[in-house]
Write a protein that holds these residues in place. Structure first.
Motif, mmCIF file in Angstrom:
data_model
loop_
_atom_site.group_PDB
_atom_site.id
_atom_site.type_symbol
_atom_site.label_atom_id
_atom_site.label_comp_id
_atom_site.label_asym_id
_atom_site.label_seq_id
_atom_site.Cartn_x
_atom_site.Cartn_y
_atom_site.Cartn_z
ATOM 1 N N PRO A 143 0.835 -1.208 0.000
ATOM 2 C CA PRO A 143 0.000 0.000 0.000
ATOM 3 C C PRO A 143 0.865 1.252 0.000
ATOM 4 O O PRO A 143 2.078 1.196 0.238
ATOM 5 N N VAL A 144 0.240 2.374 -0.248
ATOM 6 C CA VAL A 144 0.933 3.657 -0.222
ATOM 7 C C VAL A 144 1.453 3.919 1.196
ATOM 8 O O VAL A 144 0.742 3.710 2.175
ATOM 9 N N GLN A 182 -3.621 21.835 0.697
ATOM 10 C CA GLN A 182 -2.203 22.146 0.517
ATOM 11 C C GLN A 182 -1.621 21.157 -0.480
ATOM 12 O O GLN A 182 -2.012 19.993 -0.521
ATOM 13 N N SER A 183 -0.695 21.614 -1.288
ATOM 14 C CA SER A 183 -0.107 20.755 -2.309
ATOM 15 C C SER A 183 0.836 19.745 -1.664
ATOM 16 O O SER A 183 1.720 20.107 -0.890
ATOM 17 N N MET A 184 0.629 18.465 -1.995
ATOM 18 C CA MET A 184 1.487 17.405 -1.482
ATOM 19 C C MET A 184 2.572 17.050 -2.489
ATOM 20 O O MET A 184 3.675 16.678 -2.117
ATOM 21 N N THR A 185 2.230 17.125 -3.773
ATOM 22 C CA THR A 185 3.164 16.844 -4.864
ATOM 23 C C THR A 185 2.876 17.858 -5.966
ATOM 24 O O THR A 185 1.885 18.595 -5.909
ATOM 25 N N PRO A 186 3.698 17.895 -7.008
ATOM 26 C CA PRO A 186 3.411 18.804 -8.126
ATOM 27 C C PRO A 186 2.090 18.521 -8.822
ATOM 28 O O PRO A 186 1.604 19.360 -9.592
ATOM 29 N N PHE A 187 1.476 17.367 -8.544
ATOM 30 C CA PHE A 187 0.236 16.995 -9.217
ATOM 31 C C PHE A 187 -1.003 17.237 -8.360
ATOM 32 O O PHE A 187 -2.125 16.985 -8.805
ATOM 33 N N SER A 188 -0.846 17.698 -7.129
ATOM 34 C CA SER A 188 -1.969 17.885 -6.214
ATOM 35 C C SER A 188 -2.843 19.065 -6.632
ATOM 36 O O SER A 188 -2.378 19.991 -7.315
ATOM 37 N N GLY A 217 4.805 8.343 -7.918
ATOM 38 C CA GLY A 217 4.999 6.948 -8.293
ATOM 39 C C GLY A 217 3.788 6.067 -8.053
ATOM 40 O O GLY A 217 3.854 4.858 -8.302
ATOM 41 N N THR A 218 2.667 6.649 -7.595
ATOM 42 C CA THR A 218 1.478 5.855 -7.277
ATOM 43 C C THR A 218 0.235 6.508 -7.862
ATOM 44 O O THR A 218 0.068 7.725 -7.782
ATOM 45 N N VAL A 219 -0.643 5.687 -8.437
ATOM 46 C CA VAL A 219 -1.941 6.157 -8.903
ATOM 47 C C VAL A 219 -3.020 5.378 -8.155
ATOM 48 O O VAL A 219 -2.821 4.214 -7.797
ATOM 49 N N CYS A 220 -4.154 6.025 -7.911
ATOM 50 C CA CYS A 220 -5.210 5.424 -7.084
ATOM 51 C C CYS A 220 -6.581 5.742 -7.658
ATOM 52 O O CYS A 220 -6.741 6.683 -8.444
ATOM 53 N N SER A 221 -7.560 4.968 -7.211
ATOM 54 C CA SER A 221 -8.959 5.279 -7.479
ATOM 55 C C SER A 221 -9.771 4.839 -6.274
ATOM 56 O O SER A 221 -9.342 3.975 -5.498
ATOM 57 N N ALA A 222 -10.943 5.446 -6.099
ATOM 58 C CA ALA A 222 -11.825 5.088 -4.983
ATOM 59 C C ALA A 222 -13.266 5.197 -5.433
ATOM 60 O O ALA A 222 -13.623 6.088 -6.207
ATOM 61 N N VAL A 236 -8.210 1.455 -4.555
ATOM 62 C CA VAL A 236 -7.067 0.649 -4.999
ATOM 63 C C VAL A 236 -5.923 1.589 -5.342
ATOM 64 O O VAL A 236 -6.134 2.769 -5.665
ATOM 65 N N SER A 237 -4.703 1.058 -5.262
ATOM 66 C CA SER A 237 -3.544 1.819 -5.720
ATOM 67 C C SER A 237 -2.641 0.912 -6.543
ATOM 68 O O SER A 237 -2.557 -0.299 -6.301
ATOM 69 N N LEU A 238 -1.992 1.524 -7.523
ATOM 70 C CA LEU A 238 -1.091 0.824 -8.438
ATOM 71 C C LEU A 238 0.169 1.654 -8.628
ATOM 72 O O LEU A 238 0.148 2.882 -8.456
ATOM 73 N N PRO A 239 1.265 1.025 -9.033
ATOM 74 C CA PRO A 239 2.434 1.814 -9.447
ATOM 75 C C PRO A 239 2.062 2.701 -10.627
ATOM 76 O O PRO A 239 1.235 2.336 -11.459
ATOM 77 N N ALA A 240 2.679 3.871 -10.709
ATOM 78 C CA ALA A 240 2.318 4.827 -11.752
ATOM 79 C C ALA A 240 2.527 4.263 -13.153
ATOM 80 O O ALA A 240 1.806 4.645 -14.084
#
Length: 270
Positions: A143-144, A182-188, A217-222, A236-240
């Motif tokens: 998991p993440v 708040q931004s956690m990564t450049p993609f937040s 490095g991780t992609v998720c869906s809920a 779920v989470s998967l490697p990017a």
């Protein structure tokens, strides 16, 4: 379980006839107290002392003494001459039931994770906070890593966004006042307005996607699941580098939830 003596020092449950905390009969005293608790638990509407003495095979004086002590300590309560389980005993029972229920959820998630080849999560929104109830621990699909508290970063991960999308406006406003965007990564997401727009999309599609917004490095869906009136979600989470699998895995998760996981989710104490 430790029983304290309401009548004197020592922290042990005494039963009269000269027994003390150092007596070799202390274990027997505790065993008799547990037998009484079990006997009371078998009578949801309560039972009188004489009946409990007969059912446990205890002398009536010993039964009275133990009932008084257990009542004083909150394990029992007396109502109209009948003894019923008290708040302390009920809390112990709820705790055990909750552990068993969470074990069932964890086992269901593990099965789903193996079939999906993904890490799987089950979360709820309880008392104003995101709570991760269970998550798979397969080393092949870890998991993440929770590098920043999930509760304060609901805006930045799929399971949090899915839960926030299920709240009414007042509850969501309260949450964001306590846990600002708040931004956690450049993609937040960058601002609260951006998040609210995202949550509108989540509500319409009944799915939240997170592409490296919480962890690089991780992609998720809920997806939302029905657990009474509580906001709940499976994720779920998967490697990017497996982003191409995410939508298919999400669809599979939805089908599995409809067949099995939602039924298990209903059993958990919310």
């Amino acid at each position: 379980m430790v029983f304290r003596n309401a009548a004197g020092p020592g922290g042990a449950l005494a039963i009269g006839n000269g027994e003390s905390a150092s007596s070799p009969t202390l274990i027997g005293s505790v065993q008799r107290a547990l037998r009484l608790l079990e006997a009371v638990g078998a009578h949801p509407d309560g039972a009188p002392a004489k009946q409990l003495a007969r059912e446990t095979g205890l002398p009536l004086p010993t039964t009275y003494h133990l009932l008084r002590t257990l009542t004083h300590e909150g394990y029992l309560r007396r109502e109209n001459g009948l003894f019923v389980l008290g708040e302390v005993a009920e809390a112990i029972g709820r705790g055990g039931a909750r552990r068993r229920q969470r074990t069932h959820i964890s086992e269901a998630l593990a099965m789903a994770g193996r079939e999906l080849r993904a890490a799987v999560y089950f979360g709820v929104y309880r008392e104003g906070e995101v709570e991760l109830v269970a998550v798979t621990d397969d080393p092949e699909r870890p998991p993440v890593e929770e590098w920043v508290d999930f509760r304060s970063t609901a805006h930045a991960h799929a399971i949090g966004q899915c839960l926030l999308a299920q709240l009414d406006d007042a509850a969501r406003k309260d949450h964001l006042a306590r846990h600002p965007v708040q931004s956690m990564t450049p993609f937040s997401v960058r601002t609260e307005d951006d998040l609210l727009h995202r949550l509108d999309t989540v509500r319409r599609g009944h799915v939240a996607y997170d592409q490296q917004e919480y962890a690089l490095g991780t992609v998720c869906s809920a997806i939302p699941v029905q657990v009474g009136s509580a906001a709940a979600a499976l994720a779920v989470s998967l490697p990017a580098d497996e982003l191409h699998r995410l939508r298919n895995v999400t669809d599979q998760l939805r089908r599995m939830a409809e067949m099995t996981l939602t039924t298990l989710a209903f059993s958990i104490s919310i």
